[in-house]
Design an enzyme around this catalytic site. Structure first.
Site, PDB file in Angstrom:
ATOM      1  N   GLY A  32       0.777  -1.224   0.000  1.00 18.14           N
ATOM      2  CA  GLY A  32       0.000   0.000   0.000  1.00 18.14           C
ATOM      3  C   GLY A  32       0.809   1.274   0.000  1.00 18.14           C
ATOM      4  O   GLY A  32       0.248   2.371   0.038  1.00 18.14           O
ATOM      5  N   ASP A  41       2.877   4.518  -1.083  1.00 19.55           N
ATOM      6  CA  ASP A  41       2.902   5.439  -2.217  1.00 19.55           C
ATOM      7  C   ASP A  41       3.609   6.716  -1.794  1.00 19.55           C
ATOM      8  O   ASP A  41       4.124   6.820  -0.675  1.00 19.55           O
ATOM      9  CB  ASP A  41       1.490   5.705  -2.732  1.00 19.55           C
ATOM     10  CG  ASP A  41       0.554   6.292  -1.679  1.00 19.55           C
ATOM     11  OD1 ASP A  41       0.901   7.330  -1.082  1.00 19.55           O
ATOM     12  OD2 ASP A  41      -0.534   5.728  -1.455  1.00 19.55           O
ATOM     13  N   TYR A  82      -3.479  -0.715   6.540  1.00 20.49           N
ATOM     14  CA  TYR A  82      -4.851  -0.761   6.032  1.00 20.49           C
ATOM     15  C   TYR A  82      -5.812  -1.095   7.177  1.00 20.49           C
ATOM     16  O   TYR A  82      -5.625  -2.080   7.894  1.00 20.49           O
ATOM     17  CB  TYR A  82      -4.967  -1.806   4.930  1.00 20.49           C
ATOM     18  CG  TYR A  82      -4.521  -1.316   3.570  1.00 20.49           C
ATOM     19  CD1 TYR A  82      -3.960  -0.052   3.392  1.00 20.49           C
ATOM     20  CD2 TYR A  82      -4.668  -2.116   2.448  1.00 20.49           C
ATOM     21  CE1 TYR A  82      -3.572   0.393   2.139  1.00 20.49           C
ATOM     22  CE2 TYR A  82      -4.271  -1.691   1.185  1.00 20.49           C
ATOM     23  CZ  TYR A  82      -3.728  -0.431   1.043  1.00 20.49           C
ATOM     24  OH  TYR A  82      -3.348   0.001  -0.198  1.00 20.49           O
ATOM     25  N   LYS A 129      -0.829  -0.802 -12.745  1.00 20.35           N
ATOM     26  CA  LYS A 129      -0.655   0.571 -12.234  1.00 20.35           C
ATOM     27  C   LYS A 129       0.569   0.646 -11.334  1.00 20.35           C
ATOM     28  O   LYS A 129       0.816  -0.247 -10.513  1.00 20.35           O
ATOM     29  CB  LYS A 129      -1.891   1.035 -11.472  1.00 20.35           C
ATOM     30  CG  LYS A 129      -1.844   2.532 -11.115  1.00 20.35           C
ATOM     31  CD  LYS A 129      -3.174   3.025 -10.602  1.00 20.35           C
ATOM     32  CE  LYS A 129      -3.388   2.710  -9.150  1.00 20.35           C
ATOM     33  NZ  LYS A 129      -4.673   3.219  -8.643  1.00 20.35           N
ATOM     34  N   LYS A 186       2.889   3.243  -8.709  1.00 18.57           N
ATOM     35  CA  LYS A 186       2.946   4.443  -7.886  1.00 18.57           C
ATOM     36  C   LYS A 186       4.184   5.269  -8.243  1.00 18.57           C
ATOM     37  O   LYS A 186       5.288   4.719  -8.399  1.00 18.57           O
ATOM     38  CB  LYS A 186       2.987   4.065  -6.408  1.00 18.57           C
ATOM     39  CG  LYS A 186       1.775   3.271  -5.938  1.00 18.57           C
ATOM     40  CD  LYS A 186       0.521   4.116  -5.922  1.00 18.57           C
ATOM     41  CE  LYS A 186      -0.665   3.356  -5.338  1.00 18.57           C
ATOM     42  NZ  LYS A 186      -1.857   4.202  -5.181  1.00 18.57           N
ATOM     43  N   ASN A 230      -0.756  10.102  -6.068  1.00 22.32           N
ATOM     44  CA  ASN A 230      -1.331  10.229  -4.728  1.00 22.32           C
ATOM     45  C   ASN A 230      -1.204  11.627  -4.144  1.00 22.32           C
ATOM     46  O   ASN A 230      -0.816  11.803  -2.987  1.00 22.32           O
ATOM     47  CB  ASN A 230      -0.737   9.189  -3.778  1.00 22.32           C
ATOM     48  CG  ASN A 230      -1.196   7.782  -4.107  1.00 22.32           C
ATOM     49  OD1 ASN A 230      -0.502   7.061  -4.819  1.00 22.32           O
ATOM     50  ND2 ASN A 230      -2.359   7.403  -3.615  1.00 22.32           N
ATOM     51  N   GLU A 236      -3.049   9.439 -12.079  1.00 22.44           N
ATOM     52  CA  GLU A 236      -4.071   9.439 -11.035  1.00 22.44           C
ATOM     53  C   GLU A 236      -3.664  10.369  -9.902  1.00 22.44           C
ATOM     54  O   GLU A 236      -2.496  10.411  -9.513  1.00 22.44           O
ATOM     55  CB  GLU A 236      -4.248   8.010 -10.525  1.00 22.44           C
ATOM     56  CG  GLU A 236      -5.345   7.824  -9.511  1.00 22.44           C
ATOM     57  CD  GLU A 236      -5.572   6.350  -9.209  1.00 22.44           C
ATOM     58  OE1 GLU A 236      -6.042   6.050  -8.089  1.00 22.44           O
ATOM     59  OE2 GLU A 236      -5.281   5.501 -10.073  1.00 22.44           O
ATOM     60  N   GLU A 261     -10.760   9.160  -5.465  1.00 20.39           N
ATOM     61  CA  GLU A 261     -10.776   8.400  -4.220  1.00 20.39           C
ATOM     62  C   GLU A 261     -10.810   9.307  -2.999  1.00 20.39           C
ATOM     63  O   GLU A 261     -11.212   8.871  -1.921  1.00 20.39           O
ATOM     64  CB  GLU A 261      -9.583   7.446  -4.140  1.00 20.39           C
ATOM     65  CG  GLU A 261      -8.235   8.109  -3.990  1.00 20.39           C
ATOM     66  CD  GLU A 261      -7.095   7.093  -3.983  1.00 20.39           C
ATOM     67  OE1 GLU A 261      -6.671   6.686  -2.889  1.00 20.39           O
ATOM     68  OE2 GLU A 261      -6.634   6.715  -5.069  1.00 20.39           O
ATOM     69  N   HIS A 278     -12.097   3.284  -7.556  1.00 21.60           N
ATOM     70  CA  HIS A 278     -10.930   3.079  -6.707  1.00 21.60           C
ATOM     71  C   HIS A 278     -11.197   1.900  -5.780  1.00 21.60           C
ATOM     72  O   HIS A 278     -12.290   1.739  -5.252  1.00 21.60           O
ATOM     73  CB  HIS A 278     -10.668   4.331  -5.867  1.00 21.60           C
ATOM     74  CG  HIS A 278      -9.730   4.114  -4.727  1.00 21.60           C
ATOM     75  ND1 HIS A 278     -10.131   4.136  -3.406  1.00 21.60           N
ATOM     76  CD2 HIS A 278      -8.400   3.867  -4.700  1.00 21.60           C
ATOM     77  CE1 HIS A 278      -9.084   3.919  -2.623  1.00 21.60           C
ATOM     78  NE2 HIS A 278      -8.028   3.749  -3.384  1.00 21.60           N
ATOM     79  N   ALA A 279     -10.188   1.068  -5.605  1.00 20.99           N
ATOM     80  CA  ALA A 279     -10.321  -0.054  -4.675  1.00 20.99           C
ATOM     81  C   ALA A 279      -8.981  -0.234  -3.967  1.00 20.99           C
ATOM     82  O   ALA A 279      -8.270   0.720  -3.701  1.00 20.99           O
ATOM     83  CB  ALA A 279     -10.762  -1.315  -5.410  1.00 20.99           C
ATOM     84  N   GLY A 280      -8.620  -1.443  -3.649  1.00 23.09           N
ATOM     85  CA  GLY A 280      -7.306  -1.683  -3.062  1.00 23.09           C
ATOM     86  C   GLY A 280      -7.323  -1.798  -1.559  1.00 23.09           C
ATOM     87  O   GLY A 280      -6.942  -2.816  -1.001  1.00 23.09           O
ATOM     88  N   GLU A 282     -10.000  -1.219 -10.190  1.00 27.03           N
ATOM     89  CA  GLU A 282      -8.758  -1.520  -9.490  1.00 27.03           C
ATOM     90  C   GLU A 282      -8.884  -2.814  -8.677  1.00 27.03           C
ATOM     91  O   GLU A 282      -9.942  -3.134  -8.137  1.00 27.03           O
ATOM     92  CB  GLU A 282      -8.388  -0.371  -8.556  1.00 27.03           C
ATOM     93  CG  GLU A 282      -7.035  -0.558  -7.869  1.00 27.03           C
ATOM     94  CD  GLU A 282      -6.567   0.679  -7.127  1.00 27.03           C
ATOM     95  OE1 GLU A 282      -5.359   0.805  -6.895  1.00 27.03           O
ATOM     96  OE2 GLU A 282      -7.424   1.530  -6.782  1.00 27.03           O
TER      97      GLU A 282
END
Length: 439
Positions: free
Chosen positions: A23, A25, A33, A219, A221, A251, A275, A304, A354-356, A385
Site C-alpha cells: 500500500g 505510495d 490498512y 498501475k 505508484k 497520490n 491518477e 478516491e 478506486h479499490a485496493g 482496481e
C-alpha cells in the site's frame, strides 16, 4: 414481521500492512490498512445483520469509530422496512444530521462514518432480499433508484428527470448485460505490483506473475523522485511489453505545474492516465493538468479523495477528468455513489472505481457491475482496481480470474468480515497488535 435494528456496534480493525510496504505510495509511505467497521444487529430470528465499513490507513481510524457511534442513534430502533420505504430520506437524515452536520458538512470523518452506516443498511437490505447488492440495484425500477439519490447541489448538472431518462433508456436491455457479467465478469487492473516501497526486483517479479495470471492493465505508484520514477516506469514497461496498459498514480504529492512537468518526462512510457496528480480539492488545477496532458494522450483520473458528489460535479463540468474514480466509502455510501454514476453517464466519462484498501474491492465490484447493467451500458474505457491483499478476512471475498472480477452471488454487499479477523486484528488489544507491541 418487520426487522428492527436493535444495536449498532462499531469496531476498530487494523492490519499491519506497513511491515511489508504493502500500500505504500508517495504520500502514504507506511500505511496500515484499516477499517472502522460496523454491525447492525436485528431482532430477526434468523440472525439477519447488516455489515459496513469505511477504510482508513491506520491512525485516525478511532475517530471514524467515534463518528459511527455518534450517528448510531439515528439508525438504532428503526425497522429495515421503514428505512427501505424511503432510502433517500434515510440518507439525508444521516448526511444532514442536526448539529453533527457542522463537523462536515458531507465530508471528512463524519461522512466516512455516514458511508459505513449507509452501506451497512444496504447490506442488510440486500440480505433480506436474498440478493447480492448489484442484483438488488439492477432489479430496482428507474423510479425507485432515483428516489434514493440526493439531488441537492447537483441539479445544475443532473436533474431527477434526466436521471430517469438515462435509467429508462437501458432498462429494456438490462438482462442482456446481467447475463454477460455472470458469464465473463468485469475487467480489472492490478496495483499489486506497483507499490512505491517495493524494490525493483520485486516489481519485476510481480509484473511477470501478473502477466502469467492474465493481467493486461498495471498501475505503478510514482511521485517521490523523478529519476526513480523514470527507472521504475521503464522496468514496468519493459516487463509488460508495448501491448499492455500502464497507469501511474501520484497520490496528490505534486503542485499543478510540477505535475505537468513530471508527466511530460514520463510520457514516453505511454501511461493511460495520471491518477491524483494534485490536491483532490483543486478542480481548476486538475482541469489545467488535463488540458496540458491531453496532447500527450494521457488522461487525468481522480476521485478516491473527492469528498462528495459536489466535487465530482465540478470535475465533470470543468472537463478536468477523463476517468471518474468513485470510492465506495469516501462518498456517503450507495446513495451518493448512484448520483455520481449518473452524472458521469450524463457527461460521457467512464467510471473506474478506486479499490485496493481493505474491503474496497469487495464493495466496488457491485457498483461497477450495476453501472454497466443499468447506467452506462458500456465497458469502453472502464476498468476496476484490484489488489491482492486481505481478502481472506471476508466471508464472501472477491473472485478475480484472468484479470476480471467475477460477479458475486452471495446475498449482501460482500463486506462481512470473519469474526476471527475482527477479534485478531482489533486495535489496540487484539492478539496481532499485542504481539507487535511486545516486539
Amino acid at each position: 414481521m418487520p426487522s428492527t435494528i436493535t444495536d449498532v456496534t462499531a469496531f476498530d480493525v487494523r492490519f499491519p500492512t506497513s511491515l511489508e510496504a504493502d500500500g505504500s505510495d508517495a504520500m502514504n509511505e507506511r500505511p496500515d490498512y484499516s477499517a472502522a467497521y460496523v454491525i447492525l444487529g436485528t431482532d430477526d430470528p434468523g440472525g439477519l445483520a447488516g455489515h459496513g465499513l469505511t477504510f482508513t490507513s491506520g491512525r485516525g481510524n478511532e475517530l471514524c469509530v467515534a463518528a459511527i457511534e455518534s450517528l448510531a442513534p439515528l439508525v438504532a430502533g428503526r425497522t429495515l422496512e421503514s428505512l427501505v420505504e424511503d432510502l433517500g430520506a434515510f440518507w439525508t437524515s444521516l448526511a444532514s444530521a442536526q448539529q453533527l452536520r457542522w463537523v462536515g458538512p458531507e465530508k471528512g470523518i463524519i461522512h466516512l462514518a455516514t458511508a459505513a452506516l449507509v452501506n451497512a443498511v444496504w447490506d442488510l437490505y440486500a440480505k433480506s432480499e436474498r440478493k447480492p447488492l448489484w442484483k438488488l440495484l439492477a432489479d430496482m425500477s428507474p423510479e425507485a433508484l432515483v428516489r434514493c439519490i440526493p439531488f441537492r447541489y447537483i441539479s445544475d448538472l443532473l436533474t431527477p428527470d434526466e436521471a430517469l431518462e438515462i435509467l429508462r433508456r437501458l432498462e429494456p436491455t438490462r438482462a442482456l448485460r446481467e447475463a454477460e457479467m455472470l458469464a465473463t465478469g468485469y475487467p480489472a487492473y492490478t496495483t499489486s505490483s506497483g507499490w512505491l516501497g517495493y524494490p525493483d526486483e520485486k516489481v519485476r517479479r510481480l509484473c511477470r506473475e501478473g502477466i502469467a495470471a492474465g493481467w493486461t492493465h498495471f498501475k505503478l505508484k510514482v511521485g517521490r523522485d523523478l529519476a526513480d520514477d523514470l527507472r521504475r516506469v521503464g522496468i514496468v514497461r519493459e516487463e509488460i511489453g508495448p501491448e499492455r496498459v500502464l497507469m501511474v498514480d501520484a497520490n496528490q504529492v505534486w503542485d499543478v505545474d510540477q505535475a505537468i512537468a513530471w508527466m511530460r518526462e514520463l510520457a514516453p512510457a505511454r501511461p493511460l492516465w495520471i491518477e491524483e496528480p494534485t490536491s483532490p480539492d483543486d478542480v481548476l488545477g486538475h482541469a489545467r493538468i488535463a488540458r496540458a496532458l491531453e496532447p500527450l494522450g494521457i488522461g487525468v483520473a481522480t476521485g478516491e479523495h473527492a469528498h462528495n458528489r459536489v466535487i465530482f460535479k465540478q470535475l465533470l463540468q470543468a472537463d478536468a477528468i477523463a476517468f471518474c474514480q468513485i470510492d465506495a466509502c469516501r462518498l456517503g455510501g450507495v446513495n451518493e455513489v448512484l448520483a455520481v454514476l449518473l452524472m458521469a453517464a450524463r457527461t460521457g466519462v467512464p467510471v473506474c472505481p478506486h479499490a485496493g484498501g481493505v474491503g474496497l474491492c469487495e464493495y466496488v465490484q457491485h457498483l461497477a457491475i450495476f453501472d454497466y447493467i443499468a447506467v452506462s451500458g458500456s465497458l469502453d474505457g472502464r476498468v476496476v482496481e484490484y489488489v491482492d491483499h486481505l481478502h481472506e478476512h471476508f466471508v464472501d471475498p472477491v473472485v478475480v480470474e484472468r484479470g476480471r472480477y467475477r460477479a458475486p452471488l452471495a446475498p449482501g454487499y460482500s463486506i462481512e468480515m470473519k469474526p476471527s479477523s475482527l477479534a485478531e486484528y482489533a486495535y489496540p488489544d487484539g492478539p496481532v497488535w499485542a504481539g507487535l507491541a511486545r516486539v
